[in-house]
Design a protein around this motif. Structure first.
Motif, mmCIF file in Angstrom:
data_model
loop_
_atom_site.group_PDB
_atom_site.id
_atom_site.type_symbol
_atom_site.label_atom_id
_atom_site.label_comp_id
_atom_site.label_asym_id
_atom_site.label_seq_id
_atom_site.Cartn_x
_atom_site.Cartn_y
_atom_site.Cartn_z
ATOM 1 N N GLU A 30 90.519 -36.560 -76.360
ATOM 2 C CA GLU A 30 91.519 -37.356 -77.072
ATOM 3 C C GLU A 30 90.920 -38.724 -77.387
ATOM 4 O O GLU A 30 90.418 -39.406 -76.490
ATOM 5 N N ARG A 34 92.749 -41.164 -82.964
ATOM 6 C CA ARG A 34 93.110 -39.856 -83.510
ATOM 7 C C ARG A 34 93.739 -39.015 -82.413
ATOM 8 O O ARG A 34 93.265 -37.936 -82.085
ATOM 9 N N GLY A 36 96.273 -36.515 -80.567
ATOM 10 C CA GLY A 36 96.976 -35.311 -81.002
ATOM 11 C C GLY A 36 98.462 -35.581 -81.196
ATOM 12 O O GLY A 36 99.051 -36.461 -80.560
ATOM 13 N N LEU A 37 99.071 -34.828 -82.103
ATOM 14 C CA LEU A 37 100.479 -35.037 -82.444
ATOM 15 C C LEU A 37 101.396 -33.980 -81.850
ATOM 16 O O LEU A 37 102.619 -34.105 -81.948
ATOM 17 N N ILE A 38 100.826 -32.937 -81.252
ATOM 18 C CA ILE A 38 101.639 -31.826 -80.757
ATOM 19 C C ILE A 38 102.682 -32.326 -79.766
ATOM 20 O O ILE A 38 102.383 -33.125 -78.883
ATOM 21 N N LYS A 112 101.938 -27.888 -84.650
ATOM 22 C CA LYS A 112 100.486 -27.811 -84.800
ATOM 23 C C LYS A 112 99.988 -29.112 -85.410
ATOM 24 O O LYS A 112 100.610 -29.662 -86.320
ATOM 25 N N ASP A 113 98.849 -29.580 -84.916
ATOM 26 C CA ASP A 113 98.214 -30.759 -85.491
ATOM 27 C C ASP A 113 97.753 -30.456 -86.910
ATOM 28 O O ASP A 113 97.544 -29.292 -87.273
ATOM 29 N N ALA A 120 100.562 -31.191 -90.756
ATOM 30 C CA ALA A 120 101.117 -30.737 -89.471
ATOM 31 C C ALA A 120 102.202 -29.687 -89.709
ATOM 32 O O ALA A 120 102.884 -29.704 -90.732
ATOM 33 N N ARG A 399 95.422 -27.070 -82.005
ATOM 34 C CA ARG A 399 94.660 -28.290 -82.264
ATOM 35 C C ARG A 399 93.296 -27.918 -82.819
ATOM 36 O O ARG A 399 92.907 -26.759 -82.842
#
Length: 494
Positions: A30, A34, A36-38, A112-113, A120, A399
């Protein structure tokens, strides 16, 4: 089986490695610029409705609009695990234009990223995880993780969770794998926490403007504790004091049995050198994976699918050709399962095992592959051998793969190969500086690297470089080397 998690924290990057029996199985990365957006929850605005695709594009404040399919929109009446109470006849699915309208506001969660050129993937069926439970505000009933196989334990957990759920209470729960053996009091504490968190989220969502974040998931180090750590993990080592304290605090609150297993690593060697993890990451970016017997695997990752070719290589066996092929395929099956986890490959995967004549051999190889994938946290499905002798399988992709995370298309070969990004090289330089500073005495450091890397060190990474100068107490000089490739560098002690 002994398992250990190592967490490496550097100025702009956090990495977590899952090691089983001394062998790296999974790597999580990570980066601060940037993340992750999940599982993040956003208040979005519907920017476009596409009846022909039964989908809508939602603006949640990212560079690319996100994608919401009609099947990911909660219908008015949902049952356990978010499924409709009554089966919907084919062709009777509600149309997307009946569910959302352009310009409308909507609360969504990232499934999902963004991957490659795709935005997304979203859902309105929001789920909020804790240590033992997943709360479904728009669901109903109690679900049990399929990974809990003991029927008596499944019944006990369902009864324990049902004790605290009122018939008229909104929302449902999924009991996670980590809850195996958990007490009813622990489940109740998680329920109260999740209900309070959902109340806070609803209040915040009401005040949030469309296109903004409502709730962000935990940072990687703490998320690994929640999602990956189980009773089988003997130790969690982290090399950063602040992160260590935060993880211990989380463990004391949600998983007290793990608190004493979290340790602060303060050794002179970098933590990822303990099991040769840096070398394993480097190898996982190669197309070719050697097998101990002398055979090898070839990985080719494309946007549509990943193909894996098995070859005998230098392995000639000791008996018959069929036996040689069978032994190579058995070894390859175990290696493939590990590489899928390590490289985080998802989507459609085609495995071209060496052709076997005996049906029993084909069955045993498939069985070996299935057994090796049991420990995989990502959902996977293996089909039978196709008429062409190929094994077709899918693995849930949420991801970016390790290759896409660490590498970019090579400008020299126009995308047919990969080189490490300037960002990755900068972080490697940072780690090398820390490594040198712990082992040697010097007056100053000189970094020799490609021009693009030097420019990034002077621009985006200047703050991190300044932090390293303070940490080492020595000046760091930068020098461009015209003949160096993008992923080449040297750290020279002066």
């Amino acid at each position: 089986m002994t398992a250990e998690i190592l967490i490496n924290v550097s100025p702009r990057e956090v990495r977590a490695a899952l090691v089983e029996e001394g062998v790296l199985q999974e790597i999580f990365i990570e980066r601060s610029n940037r993340r992750g957006l999940i599982s993040n929850i956003y208040k979005g605005r519907v920017s476009r409705v596409l009846p022909g695709m039964q989908a809508a594009f939602i603006d949640i404040g990212l560079e690319r609009t996100a994608f919401l399919h009609a099947s990911d929109i909660v219908h008015p009446a949902v049952g356990e695990n978010g499924q409709p109470d009554e089966p919907v006849e084919q062709g009777a699915t509600q149309q997307i234009q009946q569910l959302v309208t352009e310009g409308g506001e909507i609360l969504v969660q990232v499934l999902k990223d963004p991957l490659g050129t795709k935005g997304a993937r979203l859902t309105t069926f929001i789920t909020i995880p804790s240590r033992y439970l997943v709360y479904m505000p728009k669901g109903r009933g109690i679900g049990i993780s399929a990974r809990i196989e003991d029927e008596a334990e499944r019944h006990r957990l369902r009864e324990a969770a049902s004790m605290f759920v009122q018939d008229n209470e909104a929302g449902g729960y999924i009991v996670r794998t980590a809850a195996e053996g958990a007490s009813p009091e622990a489940l109740r504490a998680d329920m109260l926490f999740l209900q309070k968190l959902w109340t806070v989220l609803c209040e915040k969502a009401a005040m949030t403007r469309p296109g903004n974040l409502v709730h962000e998931d935990l940072p990687l180090a703490v998320r690994v504790l929640r999602d990956v750590v189980s009773s089988g993990v003997d130790k969690v080592s982290v090399d950063h004091e602040d992160t260590f304290q935060r993880m211990r605090e989380f463990a004391r609150t949600f998983m007290p049995d793990m608190t004493d297993r979290i340790e602060l690593y303060d050794g002179d060697r970098p933590i990822f050198d303990l099991y040769g993890i840096e070398d394993e990451i480097r190898k996982s970016l190669d197309r070719k994976v050697p097998l101990k017997s002398g055979g090898y695997l070839m990985f080719d990752q494309t946007e549509a699918m990943t193909t894996i070719d098995v070859n005998t290589g230098a392995y000639v066996g000791h008996r018959t050709l069929e036996e040689t092929i069978f032994r190579t395929n058995l070894e390859a099956a175990v290696a493939i399962a590990r590489q899928l986890r390590l490289r985080n490959l998802g989507g459609i995967i085609i495995v071209d095992f060496i052709d076997m004549e005996e049906e029993e051999h084909r069955r045993q190889v498939l069985q070996a592959l299935e057994k090796a994938l049991v420990g995989d946290h990502a959902k996977n499905h293996i089909s039978s051998v196709s008429p062409l002798g190929l094994v077709e399988m899918t693995r849930k992709r949420t991801r970016e793969s390790l290759e896409h995370m660490l590498c970019s298309s090579c400008p020299t070969c126009e995308g047919r190969g990969f080189v490490k990004t300037t960002e990755t090289v900068c972080y490697e330089i940072f780690r090398e500086i820390l490594r040198q500073s712990r082992q040697f005495q010097f007056q100053e450091l000189m970094v020799l690297a490609h021009q693009d890397v030097i420019e990034r060190l002077l621009d985006e990474e200047s703050a991190a470089l300044a932090e390293l100068e303070v940490h080492t107490g020595k000046p760091i000089r930068l020098q461009t080397e015209a003949l160096y490739q993008q992923d080449q560098y040297d750290v020279v002690l002066m």
